[in-house]
Design a protein around this motif. Sequence first.
Motif, PDB file in Angstrom:
ATOM      1  N   VAL A   1    -117.352  36.023 -73.414  1.00 58.75           N
ATOM      2  CA  VAL A   1    -116.366  35.219 -72.680  1.00 58.75           C
ATOM      3  C   VAL A   1    -116.570  35.372 -71.175  1.00 58.75           C
ATOM      4  N   VAL A   2    -116.748  36.619 -70.724  1.00 61.10           N
ATOM      5  CA  VAL A   2    -116.984  36.869 -69.293  1.00 61.10           C
ATOM      6  C   VAL A   2    -118.246  36.146 -68.832  1.00 61.10           C
TER       7      VAL A   2
ATOM      8  N   ALA B   1    -125.443  34.556 -74.710  1.00 63.06           N
ATOM      9  CA  ALA B   1    -124.809  34.386 -73.401  1.00 63.06           C
ATOM     10  C   ALA B   1    -124.942  35.630 -72.530  1.00 63.06           C
ATOM     11  N   ILE B   2    -124.782  36.821 -73.117  1.00 66.02           N
ATOM     12  CA  ILE B   2    -124.858  38.052 -72.326  1.00 66.02           C
ATOM     13  C   ILE B   2    -126.283  38.273 -71.830  1.00 66.02           C
TER      14      ILE B   2
ATOM     15  N   THR C   1    -115.200  26.252 -71.475  1.00 65.80           N
ATOM     16  CA  THR C   1    -113.829  26.739 -71.340  1.00 65.80           C
ATOM     17  C   THR C   1    -113.138  26.788 -72.695  1.00 65.80           C
ATOM     18  N   LEU C   2    -113.310  25.730 -73.489  1.00 69.90           N
ATOM     19  CA  LEU C   2    -112.718  25.690 -74.830  1.00 69.90           C
ATOM     20  C   LEU C   2    -113.274  26.808 -75.699  1.00 69.90           C
TER      21      LEU C   2
ATOM     22  N   LEU D   1    -112.925  32.164 -78.341  1.00 65.41           N
ATOM     23  CA  LEU D   1    -113.505  33.494 -78.551  1.00 65.41           C
ATOM     24  C   LEU D   1    -112.527  34.593 -78.150  1.00 65.41           C
ATOM     25  N   THR D   2    -111.710  34.337 -77.129  1.00 69.04           N
ATOM     26  CA  THR D   2    -110.682  35.316 -76.741  1.00 69.04           C
ATOM     27  C   THR D   2    -109.708  35.522 -77.891  1.00 69.04           C
ATOM     28  N   GLY D   3    -109.316  34.440 -78.522  1.00 72.35           N
ATOM     29  CA  GLY D   3    -108.431  34.549 -79.684  1.00 72.35           C
ATOM     30  C   GLY D   3    -109.084  35.297 -80.829  1.00 72.35           C
TER      31      GLY D   3
END
Length: 257
Positions: free
Chosen positions: A116-117, A166-167, A242-243, A248-250
């Motif tokens: 997410v970050v 992503a990381i 963003t979506l 992913l935060t959830g």
Amino acid sequence: MLLTYITAGFGVGLLVGMTGVGGGSLMTPLLTLLFGVSPTVAVGTDLAFASITKGAGTITHRLNGTVDWAIVRRLCLGALPAAFVATLGLRHFGALDAGIGQLIRYSIAGSVMLTVVALLFRKRMLAWMHAKPSRQLQGNSLVTATVVSGAVLGVLVTVSSIGAGAIGATLLVMLYPKLTPAEVAGTDIAYAVPLTAIAALGHWWLGSIDWTLLLTLLIGSLPGITLGSMLARKVPERFLRTLLALALTGVAAKLIY
């Protein structure tokens, strides 16, 4: 149930094709939360899934000349031994043990939040690097940082199957800001192939790969990735990322609580 897995593979492939985010951050939580697959089996199956799909992607990037093989070698120098050691650790402590499964569940949540970050702040990180060129690593310091980054990713990917997408791409942008986006994507995919393959072999040795599940996911993901790639230019990237970050935060919160 097989049709459900195929549909899930298609959905993940579609999102990966549109956003470029690694499938691990989507597939592993999906298998764990929605389908009740144990964390260890979810990780092992997803690693085998990733090694196959990223292998196909590497061929395309190699033909296009968008892989920096020197960086790939540096990353692998750290990632591959780290993956081997992490596999031995899982073997020693019992990869299928309930307690280890819970630890892997938390590691998945942590990896998801790192993703997410990376999704939300990657452009800001890149802008900061370009604004302060004096802080960019050079020479042996850059080589050492690359090898260490590979080692960290090797452990992260082996334990959670998340991190190579992503990381990994974000670390490449920070370490090598002069790479083009295509070179970042190609290099990130290329080093991830041997990493996910070794990690997948380790999980096969541990008995934590569901081969039927793997096959059904691949059946769905291949057309999904193709369609997602076709739609990528028609859907705003910022909206999608963003979506995805919110979703992913959830997922991370659900994994923890």
